[in-house]
Design a protein around this motif. Sequence first.
Motif, PDB file in Angstrom:
ATOM      1  N   GLY A   5      22.129  22.516  52.943  1.00 31.73           N
ATOM      2  CA  GLY A   5      22.309  23.851  53.479  1.00 31.73           C
ATOM      3  C   GLY A   5      22.238  23.909  54.986  1.00 31.73           C
ATOM      4  N   PHE A   6      22.496  25.102  55.500  1.00 27.02           N
ATOM      5  CA  PHE A   6      22.545  25.345  56.944  1.00 27.02           C
ATOM      6  C   PHE A   6      21.210  25.019  57.603  1.00 27.02           C
ATOM      7  CE2 PHE A   6      21.810  28.118  60.559  1.00 27.02           C
ATOM      8  CZ  PHE A   6      22.947  27.916  61.318  1.00 27.02           C
ATOM      9  N   PHE A   7      20.134  25.545  57.050  1.00 29.46           N
ATOM     10  CA  PHE A   7      18.826  25.373  57.680  1.00 29.46           C
ATOM     11  C   PHE A   7      18.324  23.937  57.572  1.00 29.46           C
ATOM     12  CE2 PHE A   7      18.875  29.971  56.788  1.00 29.46           C
ATOM     13  CZ  PHE A   7      18.659  30.434  58.077  1.00 29.46           C
ATOM     14  N   CYS A   8      18.691  23.243  56.507  1.00 30.47           N
ATOM     15  CA  CYS A   8      18.309  21.836  56.368  1.00 30.47           C
ATOM     16  C   CYS A   8      18.977  20.991  57.454  1.00 30.47           C
ATOM     17  CB  CYS A   8      18.690  21.324  54.989  1.00 30.47           C
ATOM     18  SG  CYS A   8      18.182  19.613  54.686  1.00 30.47           S
ATOM     19  N   ALA A   9      20.265  21.225  57.672  1.00 29.23           N
ATOM     20  CA  ALA A   9      20.989  20.490  58.719  1.00 29.23           C
ATOM     21  C   ALA A   9      20.445  20.836  60.099  1.00 29.23           C
ATOM     22  CB  ALA A   9      22.479  20.822  58.640  1.00 29.23           C
ATOM     23  N   LYS A  10      20.120  22.110  60.310  1.00 26.75           N
ATOM     24  CA  LYS A  10      19.572  22.557  61.594  1.00 26.75           C
ATOM     25  C   LYS A  10      18.228  21.890  61.869  1.00 26.75           C
ATOM     26  CE  LYS A  10      18.117  26.776  64.006  1.00 26.75           C
ATOM     27  NZ  LYS A  10      18.048  28.251  63.944  1.00 26.75           N
ATOM     28  N   ASN A  11      17.351  21.868  60.867  1.00 22.48           N
ATOM     29  CA  ASN A  11      16.031  21.265  61.038  1.00 22.48           C
ATOM     30  C   ASN A  11      16.121  19.756  61.260  1.00 22.48           C
ATOM     31  OD1 ASN A  11      14.796  23.760  60.697  1.00 22.48           O
ATOM     32  ND2 ASN A  11      14.489  23.476  58.492  1.00 22.48           N
ATOM     33  N   ALA A  12      17.003  19.095  60.508  1.00 20.69           N
ATOM     34  CA  ALA A  12      17.160  17.647  60.658  1.00 20.69           C
ATOM     35  C   ALA A  12      17.664  17.294  62.053  1.00 20.69           C
ATOM     36  CB  ALA A  12      18.121  17.111  59.598  1.00 20.69           C
ATOM     37  N   LEU A 186      25.331  14.563  61.453  1.00 18.13           N
ATOM     38  CA  LEU A 186      24.620  15.828  61.256  1.00 18.13           C
ATOM     39  C   LEU A 186      25.233  16.951  62.103  1.00 18.13           C
ATOM     40  CD1 LEU A 186      20.853  14.753  61.170  1.00 18.13           C
ATOM     41  CD2 LEU A 186      22.127  15.885  59.341  1.00 18.13           C
ATOM     42  N   THR A 187      25.587  16.616  63.339  1.00 20.30           N
ATOM     43  CA  THR A 187      26.179  17.623  64.229  1.00 20.30           C
ATOM     44  C   THR A 187      27.522  18.098  63.701  1.00 20.30           C
ATOM     45  OG1 THR A 187      25.105  16.528  66.109  1.00 20.30           O
ATOM     46  CG2 THR A 187      26.835  18.114  66.619  1.00 20.30           C
ATOM     47  N   HIS A 188      28.343  17.165  63.238  1.00 15.71           N
ATOM     48  CA  HIS A 188      29.651  17.530  62.688  1.00 15.71           C
ATOM     49  C   HIS A 188      29.490  18.418  61.458  1.00 15.71           C
ATOM     50  CE1 HIS A 188      33.271  16.881  60.168  1.00 15.71           C
ATOM     51  NE2 HIS A 188      33.892  16.994  61.334  1.00 15.71           N
ATOM     52  N   LYS A 189      28.550  18.055  60.607  1.00 18.63           N
ATOM     53  CA  LYS A 189      28.305  18.840  59.392  1.00 18.63           C
ATOM     54  C   LYS A 189      27.758  20.228  59.745  1.00 18.63           C
ATOM     55  CE  LYS A 189      25.943  18.560  54.935  1.00 18.63           C
ATOM     56  NZ  LYS A 189      25.099  17.745  54.052  1.00 18.63           N
ATOM     57  N   TYR A 190      26.824  20.263  60.694  1.00 24.06           N
ATOM     58  CA  TYR A 190      26.178  21.509  61.083  1.00 24.06           C
ATOM     59  C   TYR A 190      27.162  22.478  61.740  1.00 24.06           C
ATOM     60  CZ  TYR A 190      22.789  24.556  63.466  1.00 24.06           C
ATOM     61  OH  TYR A 190      22.085  25.635  63.926  1.00 24.06           O
ATOM     62  N   ARG A 191      28.082  21.939  62.551  1.00 19.20           N
ATOM     63  CA  ARG A 191      29.069  22.789  63.231  1.00 19.20           C
ATOM     64  C   ARG A 191      29.966  23.529  62.236  1.00 19.20           C
ATOM     65  NH1 ARG A 191      33.095  20.817  66.091  1.00 19.20           N
ATOM     66  NH2 ARG A 191      33.245  22.573  67.547  1.00 19.20           N
ATOM     67  N   ASN A 192      30.224  22.898  61.095  1.00 23.74           N
ATOM     68  CA  ASN A 192      31.151  23.475  60.117  1.00 23.74           C
ATOM     69  C   ASN A 192      30.470  24.366  59.084  1.00 23.74           C
ATOM     70  OD1 ASN A 192      33.404  22.151  61.248  1.00 23.74           O
ATOM     71  ND2 ASN A 192      32.900  20.276  60.146  1.00 23.74           N
ATOM     72  N   LEU A 193      29.159  24.586  59.245  1.00 21.26           N
ATOM     73  CA  LEU A 193      28.437  25.450  58.314  1.00 21.26           C
ATOM     74  C   LEU A 193      28.342  26.867  58.871  1.00 21.26           C
ATOM     75  CD1 LEU A 193      25.495  23.103  57.219  1.00 21.26           C
ATOM     76  CD2 LEU A 193      27.482  23.766  55.850  1.00 21.26           C
ATOM     77  N   LYS A 194      28.456  27.830  57.996  1.00 17.91           N
ATOM     78  CA  LYS A 194      28.345  29.239  58.375  1.00 17.91           C
ATOM     79  C   LYS A 194      26.877  29.623  58.508  1.00 17.91           C
ATOM     80  CE  LYS A 194      29.969  33.566  58.706  1.00 17.91           C
ATOM     81  NZ  LYS A 194      30.927  34.027  59.720  1.00 17.91           N
ATOM     82  N   ASP A 195      26.529  30.265  59.631  1.00 15.32           N
ATOM     83  CA  ASP A 195      25.188  30.739  59.840  1.00 15.32           C
ATOM     84  C   ASP A 195      24.940  31.959  58.954  1.00 15.32           C
ATOM     85  OD1 ASP A 195      22.739  31.602  60.677  1.00 15.32           O
ATOM     86  OD2 ASP A 195      23.228  31.619  62.820  1.00 15.32           O
ATOM     87  N   PRO A 196      24.024  31.871  57.977  1.00 16.02           N
ATOM     88  CA  PRO A 196      23.815  33.010  57.068  1.00 16.02           C
ATOM     89  C   PRO A 196      23.235  34.237  57.756  1.00 16.02           C
ATOM     90  CG  PRO A 196      22.171  31.302  56.717  1.00 16.02           C
ATOM     91  CD  PRO A 196      23.181  30.720  57.653  1.00 16.02           C
ATOM     92  N   GLY A 197      22.680  34.045  58.949  1.00 14.04           N
ATOM     93  CA  GLY A 197      22.113  35.185  59.650  1.00 14.04           C
ATOM     94  C   GLY A 197      23.065  35.844  60.622  1.00 14.04           C
TER      95      GLY A 197
END
Length: 204
Positions: A5-12, A186-197
């Motif tokens: 998920g978004f927050f998991c990628a952000k935290n990692a 991780l950065t590539h994956k995180y960039r393509n995730l929608k921020d739920p907030g």
Amino acid sequence: MVCGGFFCAKNALSVLNILYVMVSLLLIGVAAWGKWFGLVSSINVVAGVIGVGVFLLLVAFVGLCGAMKHQQVLLFFYMIILSLVFVLQFSISCACLALNKDQQNQLLEVGWNKSEATQNDVQKSLNCCGYSSVNFSTSCPAQCFSSPQTCVSCSSILQTYAGEVLRFIGGIGLFFSFTEILGVWLTHKYRNLKDPGSNPGAFL
């Protein structure tokens, strides 16, 4: 929430960059400590280590800001810089691990002849004089210089540890190069995730 998920990628990504911050501060601190206590007198060596530490700190800061704010531009530049650092670091690490004895000796001699300050640091810390032979017609900061029969050349001591040091540097470099690949992924994956907030209609 699943780990993808978004927050998991952000935290990692945040944890990875905090690790880079700690390593960069360690590099800067060790260089300053060595200079302060007179362990290293060569300003070029100290400046080089501090420069690497500051560069890594800036890269980590860009990564942290991009991760916390989900900034596409910062994350893109962070990904590019990390990719370039990986290529450079991986190449240097492989070269360190691949050097044979003759190449190590040539590298040591080139480094020895480049700086008189480095020569003094080595002679003082390893208690040896000269590179290939002891020349008693010149000065030497080593303690053994006052007792000629106990003084040996620095090349014999340096060659003993050169292989171990190069393997250590190469191993550490390879470890961090793989963390950089992890950071790029991780950065590539995180960039393509929608921020739920965020605003559902906002463009990411």
